[in-house]
Design a protein around this motif. Structure first.
Motif, PDB file in Angstrom:
ATOM      1  N   ASP A 104       0.834  -1.211   0.000  1.00  0.00           N
ATOM      2  CA  ASP A 104       0.000   0.000   0.000  1.00  0.00           C
ATOM      3  C   ASP A 104       0.869   1.262   0.000  1.00  0.00           C
ATOM      4  OD1 ASP A 104      -2.344  -1.453  -0.042  1.00  0.00           O
ATOM      5  OD2 ASP A 104      -2.619  -1.393   2.140  1.00  0.00           O
ATOM      6  N   TRP A 106       3.881   1.465  -1.223  1.00  0.00           N
ATOM      7  CA  TRP A 106       4.498   1.530  -2.554  1.00  0.00           C
ATOM      8  C   TRP A 106       3.543   2.153  -3.567  1.00  0.00           C
ATOM      9  CZ3 TRP A 106       8.510   1.696  -5.531  1.00  0.00           C
ATOM     10  CH2 TRP A 106       8.448   1.274  -6.863  1.00  0.00           C
ATOM     11  N   TYR A 107       2.300   1.661  -3.593  1.00  0.00           N
ATOM     12  CA  TYR A 107       1.335   2.199  -4.539  1.00  0.00           C
ATOM     13  C   TYR A 107       1.006   3.659  -4.235  1.00  0.00           C
ATOM     14  CZ  TYR A 107       0.463  -2.396  -6.615  1.00  0.00           C
ATOM     15  OH  TYR A 107       0.590  -3.583  -7.268  1.00  0.00           O
ATOM     16  N   ASP A 111       1.366   6.824  -6.712  1.00  0.00           N
ATOM     17  CA  ASP A 111       0.242   7.705  -7.014  1.00  0.00           C
ATOM     18  C   ASP A 111       0.544   9.166  -6.694  1.00  0.00           C
ATOM     19  OD1 ASP A 111      -1.414   5.793  -8.052  1.00  0.00           O
ATOM     20  OD2 ASP A 111      -2.551   5.465  -6.211  1.00  0.00           O
TER      21      ASP A 111
END
Length: 241
Positions: A104, A106-107, A111
């Motif tokens: 999470d 990392w994403y 973003d």
């Protein structure tokens, strides 16, 4: 009188993250130079306060949403009649080694930094081409150029930002802004960072904002595909401090 390309002309800009540390300084610089700025960001109260101070419009958006960024660009074109430049100051700072970084996190790092940058390029470039072009400034990091402990995620993602556009990107070292407060308010963390910078100090919002304002100026339109490092020598000079 003959026209000079270096004459002062009113330009129209869009700044994402306008109410942050660097964004506030940049917006004040642009407005004080006689330019118009659409102040963009996620938090209404600081944006509204800055808009009131500068006499400029503001637009709420989550820059991770490309449709929201496109709507902000449309707002700027409607408000000003054209868009001459844009800067993406949205971002995040994750200080963790790879083995402690969750999927999470990392994403979210992708973003906040790369998705927001791509969204701005996607929306702003076509709008600026319609009126003769302009400048887009994206934010990288000194960590993308050199190896820094616990910077794996941000270094990888900021390297992606550089690969995305290769166009007048600014790569700062550690800058004293609200985003990095947990680092520089801790004296051990601040001293560790100062020791990594050959100039022996931390960067200020003004250090970065002045470089962005210079890049956005139409006098610099011959600069492209460059990453400008504003990091006190962090990524280019070895220090034994």
């Amino acid at each position: 009188m003959a026209y000079s390309p270096f004459e002062q002309m009113t330009q129209s800009y869009l700044v994402i993250g306008a109410a942050g540390g660097i964004g506030t300084d940049l917006s004040r610089r642009l407005v004080s130079a006689g330019h118009r700025v659409l102040l963009c960001g996620r938090s209404e109260d600081p944006l509204a306060a800055l808009a009131s101070e500068l006499g400029q419009p503001f637009h709420l958006l989550n820059a991770k949403d490309w449709q929201a960024t496109a709507a902000a660009v449309d707002h700027a074109v409607t408000e000003f009649g054209r868009l001459d430049g844009a800067a993406n100051l949205a971002g995040s700072l994750l200080l963790k080694p790879a083995h402690l970084t969750s999927i999470d996190e990392w994403y979210d790092t992708i973003d906040q930094n790369l998705t927001t940058a791509m969204g701005l390029v996607k929306a702003a470039a076509p709008a600026m081409r319609k009126t003769g072009g302009g400048s887009i400034v994206l934010m990288s990091s000194g960590a993308a150029s050199i190896g820094l402990p616990s910077h794996e995620a941000i270094a990888a993602v900021k390297a992606g930002v550089e690969g995305l556009v290769r166009s007048a990107a600014v790569a700062p070292g550690l800058t004293q802004t609200p985003l990095t407060r947990r680092v520089w308010e801790n004296e051990k963390g601040a001293e560790a960072s100062r020791s990594m910078h050959p100039l022996g100090r931390l960067g200020s919002a003004a250090d970065i904002a002045s470089a962005i304002a210079w890049l956005l100026d139409p006098a610099q339109t011959w600069i492209t595909a460059q990453t400008i490092t504003v990091d006190g020598g962090l990524s280019t000079l070895k220090t034994s401090r």
